[in-house]
Scaffold this active site. Structure first.
Site, PDB file in Angstrom:
ATOM      1  N   SER A 180      16.274  37.349  61.561  1.00 59.03           N
ATOM      2  CA  SER A 180      17.526  37.449  62.314  1.00 59.03           C
ATOM      3  C   SER A 180      18.458  38.376  61.554  1.00 59.03           C
ATOM      4  O   SER A 180      18.113  39.535  61.327  1.00 59.03           O
ATOM      5  CB  SER A 180      18.137  36.052  62.521  1.00 59.03           C
ATOM      6  OG  SER A 180      19.300  36.117  63.319  1.00 59.03           O
ATOM      7  N   THR A 181      19.615  37.894  61.127  1.00 56.90           N
ATOM      8  CA  THR A 181      20.592  38.744  60.452  1.00 56.90           C
ATOM      9  C   THR A 181      19.981  39.402  59.219  1.00 56.90           C
ATOM     10  O   THR A 181      19.456  38.734  58.340  1.00 56.90           O
ATOM     11  CB  THR A 181      21.819  37.909  60.027  1.00 56.90           C
ATOM     12  OG1 THR A 181      22.246  37.107  61.121  1.00 56.90           O
ATOM     13  CG2 THR A 181      22.948  38.809  59.575  1.00 56.90           C
ATOM     14  N   MET A 300      20.422  33.899  59.747  1.00 60.94           N
ATOM     15  CA  MET A 300      21.247  32.698  59.724  1.00 60.94           C
ATOM     16  C   MET A 300      20.602  31.604  60.565  1.00 60.94           C
ATOM     17  O   MET A 300      19.815  31.868  61.471  1.00 60.94           O
ATOM     18  CB  MET A 300      22.654  32.986  60.250  1.00 60.94           C
ATOM     19  CG  MET A 300      22.768  33.253  61.733  1.00 60.94           C
ATOM     20  SD  MET A 300      24.494  33.439  62.241  1.00 60.94           S
ATOM     21  CE  MET A 300      24.298  33.512  64.034  1.00 60.94           C
TER      22      MET A 300
END
Length: 369
Positions: A180-181, A300
């Site tokens: 993800s991030t 996250m």
């Protein structure tokens, strides 16, 4: 590892040439008691002065500005002030391409900019997501370009996992990744390390709709493997990387003769994500069992930790990115803490370890092209 449970107040600077967007973001972000909007700038010169004066924890930055585009501004200020930056991008091909450039240059996340006509009706849901991502960005490690620490470090010793589930018949070999991030940088760094004849790779990278296609195309130009955005019904083949389309559906693998194919399925968000890493990984656990190797990368939240544990319990091999090389140590930490990951490694060590783990499997089943 002891972490504080009390969230801090995150100071945010908004940089956008649209007065309407500045107003909407200011109102929406200010509604979160753990976010303080310390300023809003309409151009890069004003923004740079405010960065120096206000020292924000996070910057939201418009991709397209008339005086200086967002990525040029990002490249100018980020080496001087490593402040986590979230890009605000339009749902256009040019916006997506520029956003990917920005992520590779060090931005930590992308937030799609809704059409102004839909701001009023969609504002609550939009801002809940934006607030969560801005808070997460405050803890991000800013990494310029695709550089990551290269000094060798000893891996963490694996913690005991939950008891293994009964093993189903193992399907063909497959590699799976979830991120993800920070994942744009991470995947851009490691996918070129996989050889052209490697087993098939399936990926969920949390990105907005219309962004995963340009991202896959970008990666395809830098890798020896073929990289593309997955489509429903695609055959999973050696030497090919399939990235789940962002936005509307989950991705899973299903049987296809002696191999697998992709199925894109409707369904509610899982761990606040669609597509979800857990959905993909659970399908890999069911079908590939001990012939799967999977890794959770930077991001996250907790998406992927349950699915990774299912793969480990089915006899597959599992890894997580370490904290030092993660932009956001959320998903890898969750996978480490629940015993899903056998080992935590620096990002640049993950491809070789995944291939080595696959070669060590006692009962290998090759996927036929």
């Amino acid at each position: 590892m002891v972490r504080s449970s009390a969230p801090r107040v995150v100071k945010v600077l908004i940089v956008d040439d649209s007065a309407m967007v500045r107003k909407v973001l200011t109102m929406g972000l200010s509604s979160d008691r753990f976010i303080q909007v310390v300023g809003a700038a309409s151009n890069p010169d004003t923004a740079w002065k405010m960065i120096q004066d206000l020292r924000p924890d996070v910057i939201t930055l418009d991709v397209e500005m008339p005086e200086m585009d967002g990525i040029s501004f990002l490249r100018a200020f980020l080496p001087k002030a490593r402040i986590p930056t979230v890009m605000i991008s339009a749902h256009t091909r040019d916006g997506a391409q520029t956003s990917i450039d920005a992520m590779e240059a060090g931005a930590v996340d992308i937030i799609p900019k809704p059409a102004l006509a839909g701001l009023a009706s969609g504002l609550p849901a939009m801002m809940a997501d934006i607030c969560a991502r801005v808070r997460a960005a405050a803890d991000a490690h800013v990494m310029l370009g695709r550089t990551h620490p290269s000094a060798p470090r000893a891996p963490l010793a694996a913690r005991p996992s939950a008891p293994r589930a009964p093993r189903a018949a193992a399907g063909p070999e497959i590699l799976a990744l979830g991120s993800s991030t920070g994942g744009v940088q991470a995947l851009g760094a490691i996918l070129p390390m996989f050889p052209a004849d490697c087993p098939p790779i399936v990926i969920v990278q949390h990105m907005p709709e219309a962004f995963t296609g340009p991202f896959a195309n970008r990666l395809d130009g830098t890798c020896t493997v073929t990289v593309r955005e997955a489509q429903d019904g695609d055959t999973v083949e050696p030497g090919c990387v399939l990235i789940a389309p962002g936005g509307k559906r989950h991705m899973e693998i299903v049987p296809n003769g002696r191999g697998y194919r992709i199925r894109l399925v409707e369904g509610p968000a899982v761990c606040f994500s669609r597509p979800s890493v857990d959905v993909l990984f659970n399908s890999v656990a069911r079908l590939a069992g001990p012939n799967a190797v999977a890794a959770i990368l930077t991001g996250m939240g907790r998406d992927g930790s349950a699915g990774l544990l299912a793969i480990r319990q089915a006899g597959g091999r599992t890894l997580a990115q370490d904290e030092e090389t993660s932009v956001v140590y959320g998903m890898p930490m969750a996978a480490w803490e629940n015993g899903a990951a056998e080992v935590a490694l620096p990002l640049e060590d993950i491809p070789a370890r995944m291939l080595a783990m696959l070669a060590q499997r006692p009962h290998r089943t090759e996927l036929r092209a």
